[in-house]
Design a protein around this motif. Structure first.
Motif, PDB file in Angstrom:
ATOM      1  N   TRP A 149      -0.092  -1.529 -14.320  1.00  0.00           N
ATOM      2  CA  TRP A 149       0.679  -1.304 -13.113  1.00  0.00           C
ATOM      3  C   TRP A 149      -0.260  -1.066 -11.934  1.00  0.00           C
ATOM      4  O   TRP A 149      -1.392  -0.629 -12.071  1.00  0.00           O
ATOM      5  CB  TRP A 149       1.675  -0.157 -13.271  1.00  0.00           C
ATOM      6  N   SER A 150       0.253  -1.414 -10.767  1.00  0.00           N
ATOM      7  CA  SER A 150      -0.507  -1.247  -9.527  1.00  0.00           C
ATOM      8  C   SER A 150       0.400  -0.618  -8.481  1.00  0.00           C
ATOM      9  O   SER A 150       1.596  -0.927  -8.417  1.00  0.00           O
ATOM     10  CB  SER A 150      -1.001  -2.606  -9.020  1.00  0.00           C
ATOM     11  N   THR A 151      -0.151   0.279  -7.670  1.00  0.00           N
ATOM     12  CA  THR A 151       0.618   0.901  -6.583  1.00  0.00           C
ATOM     13  C   THR A 151       0.069   0.503  -5.216  1.00  0.00           C
ATOM     14  O   THR A 151       0.424   1.107  -4.211  1.00  0.00           O
ATOM     15  CB  THR A 151       0.583   2.439  -6.711  1.00  0.00           C
ATOM     16  N   ASN A 152      -0.796  -0.527  -5.205  1.00  0.00           N
ATOM     17  CA  ASN A 152      -1.323  -0.995  -3.924  1.00  0.00           C
ATOM     18  C   ASN A 152      -1.266  -2.525  -3.828  1.00  0.00           C
ATOM     19  O   ASN A 152      -2.185  -3.170  -3.327  1.00  0.00           O
ATOM     20  CB  ASN A 152      -2.746  -0.485  -3.689  1.00  0.00           C
ATOM     21  N   GLY A 153      -0.168  -3.053  -4.357  1.00  0.00           N
ATOM     22  CA  GLY A 153       0.079  -4.483  -4.199  1.00  0.00           C
ATOM     23  C   GLY A 153      -0.786  -5.382  -5.049  1.00  0.00           C
ATOM     24  O   GLY A 153      -0.863  -6.586  -4.804  1.00  0.00           O
ATOM     25  N   GLY A 154      -1.453  -4.839  -6.073  1.00  0.00           N
ATOM     26  CA  GLY A 154      -2.242  -5.654  -6.978  1.00  0.00           C
ATOM     27  C   GLY A 154      -3.730  -5.598  -6.747  1.00  0.00           C
ATOM     28  O   GLY A 154      -4.492  -6.273  -7.450  1.00  0.00           O
ATOM     29  N   ASP A 155      -4.172  -4.803  -5.757  1.00  0.00           N
ATOM     30  CA  ASP A 155      -5.619  -4.687  -5.541  1.00  0.00           C
ATOM     31  C   ASP A 155      -6.296  -3.978  -6.711  1.00  0.00           C
ATOM     32  O   ASP A 155      -7.404  -4.340  -7.113  1.00  0.00           O
ATOM     33  CB  ASP A 155      -5.898  -3.928  -4.239  1.00  0.00           C
ATOM     34  N   ASN A 156      -5.646  -2.953  -7.253  1.00  0.00           N
ATOM     35  CA  ASN A 156      -6.195  -2.193  -8.386  1.00  0.00           C
ATOM     36  C   ASN A 156      -5.122  -2.026  -9.456  1.00  0.00           C
ATOM     37  O   ASN A 156      -3.935  -1.904  -9.132  1.00  0.00           O
ATOM     38  CB  ASN A 156      -6.696  -0.820  -7.929  1.00  0.00           C
ATOM     39  N   TRP A 157      -5.560  -2.012 -10.708  1.00  0.00           N
ATOM     40  CA  TRP A 157      -4.618  -1.962 -11.824  1.00  0.00           C
ATOM     41  C   TRP A 157      -4.985  -0.852 -12.799  1.00  0.00           C
ATOM     42  O   TRP A 157      -6.170  -0.579 -13.019  1.00  0.00           O
ATOM     43  CB  TRP A 157      -4.606  -3.295 -12.579  1.00  0.00           C
TER      44      TRP A 157
END
Length: 342
Positions: free
Chosen positions: A45-53
């Protein structure tokens, strides 16, 4: 892409992730920038649009095939997660807390083989899963155990007197390795014990009079045909099997009025064989299913005592190209002569 697809930004989810099978963006993505990815190595899961997972530990190493997120997320925090063994639920808007892996009841589609019917009892089993039973015509199923590990099942069967003796049998083999074992349960699947081992236990035939004669037969490849007359506790050879290991026995069947007719039928890599009543040496078919045929399945007519009819599924190849063929064969003389019918 943040510009309608005119340009793209690439981000690696994690080392070891080879494929991304499913994506589920939050319906509130504009505000929370939350995104879930189902991969061959787990759920991220990511909470910054896919920049970090971030890996959700409860799904580490799992092949996540599909995802479905509630349209009311995050107020209704439900994410459905499809794995090889069924559907699970994540019940938390923050996967670092709350319920992240909850199994869903009656929501598991498995690849099951083989299937057996004994009275009102349906039995089946599937690779890397358990033995399952249904006593209501297949409407509901429950596990009877013996799962776990990398195993496949070659046979499941129940005693004809199951309602009284609670005896079940299943043959299991190690996936990708050599070794097969026949297991027996005497308490309806509550517990299991190995009763016969070989490189492969491929088929079972249980005497219709099992309640009194405790007789069953097993096709065991390298050991050919084995027989037990004490419900599976001890085993011995059946007759004198004249075929090499390349023609080992893979299928076994009995007449429906056994033991009144004690003939035994077998098939394998060298065609069809039968052991007539009071004989000790197996007899090969005269025509049809001979040494060039590989017998894959056998069935005996319910009226065999009068019609002497058998059915078989077999494969074979012919020179010069040796293309593999499959066909259905029938015999009307107890297995001496066979004719291809489909």
């Amino acid at each position: 892409s943040v510009n309608g697809g005119n340009s793209w930004i690439s981000r690696a989810i994690a080392p070891g992730v080879k494929s991304i099978n499913a994506l589920a963006p939050s319906p509130a993505y504009a505000g929370d920038k939350t995104l879930f990815a189902g991969t061959d190595a787990g759920l991220y899961w990511s909470t910054n649009g896919g920049d970090n997972w971030t890996l959700i530990d409860a799904y580490a190493g799992q092949n996540v095939q599909s995802l479905a997120i509630s349209p009311a997320w995050p107020g209704h925090a439900v994410l459905l997660v499809g794995l090889d063994e069924g559907v699970f639920r994540l019940l938390s808007a923050d996967p670092a807390t709350g319920i992240v892996r909850q199994a869903t009841a009656h929501f598991s589609a498995l690849s099951m083989n083989p299937l057996s019917l004994s009275g009102d009892l349906l039995l089946t089993a599937g690779p890397n899963h358990d033995v399952y039973a249904s006593e209501d015509g297949g409407t509901s199923w429950e596990s009877r155990g013996l799962g776990g590990g990398f195993y496949s099942f070659t046979e499941v069967a129940a005693s004809p007197a199951y309602a009284v003796d609670q005896k079940l049998f299943t043959a299991r083999s190690r996936s990708g390795a050599i070794g097969g074992t026949l297991y027996r349960s005497q308490d309806g699947g509550g517990s299991w014990s190995g009763v016969l081992s070989s490189d492969l236990v491929s088929d079972l035939a249980i005497s219709p009079g099992f309640a009194s004669d405790q007789t069953l037969f097993a096709a065991t490849n390298e050991k050919a045909l084995q027989q037990s007359t004490d419900g599976g506790t001890t085993w011995s050879d059946v007759g004198i099997w004249p075929v090499s290991k390349t023609g080992a026995a893979l299928q076994v069947a009995l007449p429906p009025d056994y033991p009144a007719d004690e003939t035994i039928f077998a098939g394998g890599g060298k065609g069809f064989w039968r052991l007539p009543q009071c004989e000790t040496t197996w007899q090969q078919a005269v025509s049809g299913l001979t040494a060039s045929h590989y017998v894959l399945a056998l069935a005996v007519s319910p009226a065999y005592a009068t019609d002497q009819t058998l059915l078989a599924l077999a494969s074979w190849s012919n020179p010069p190209n040796y293309v593999l063929h499959y066909g259905v064969f029938t015999s009307g003389d107890g297995g001496l002569n066979w004719t291809q019918v489909g």
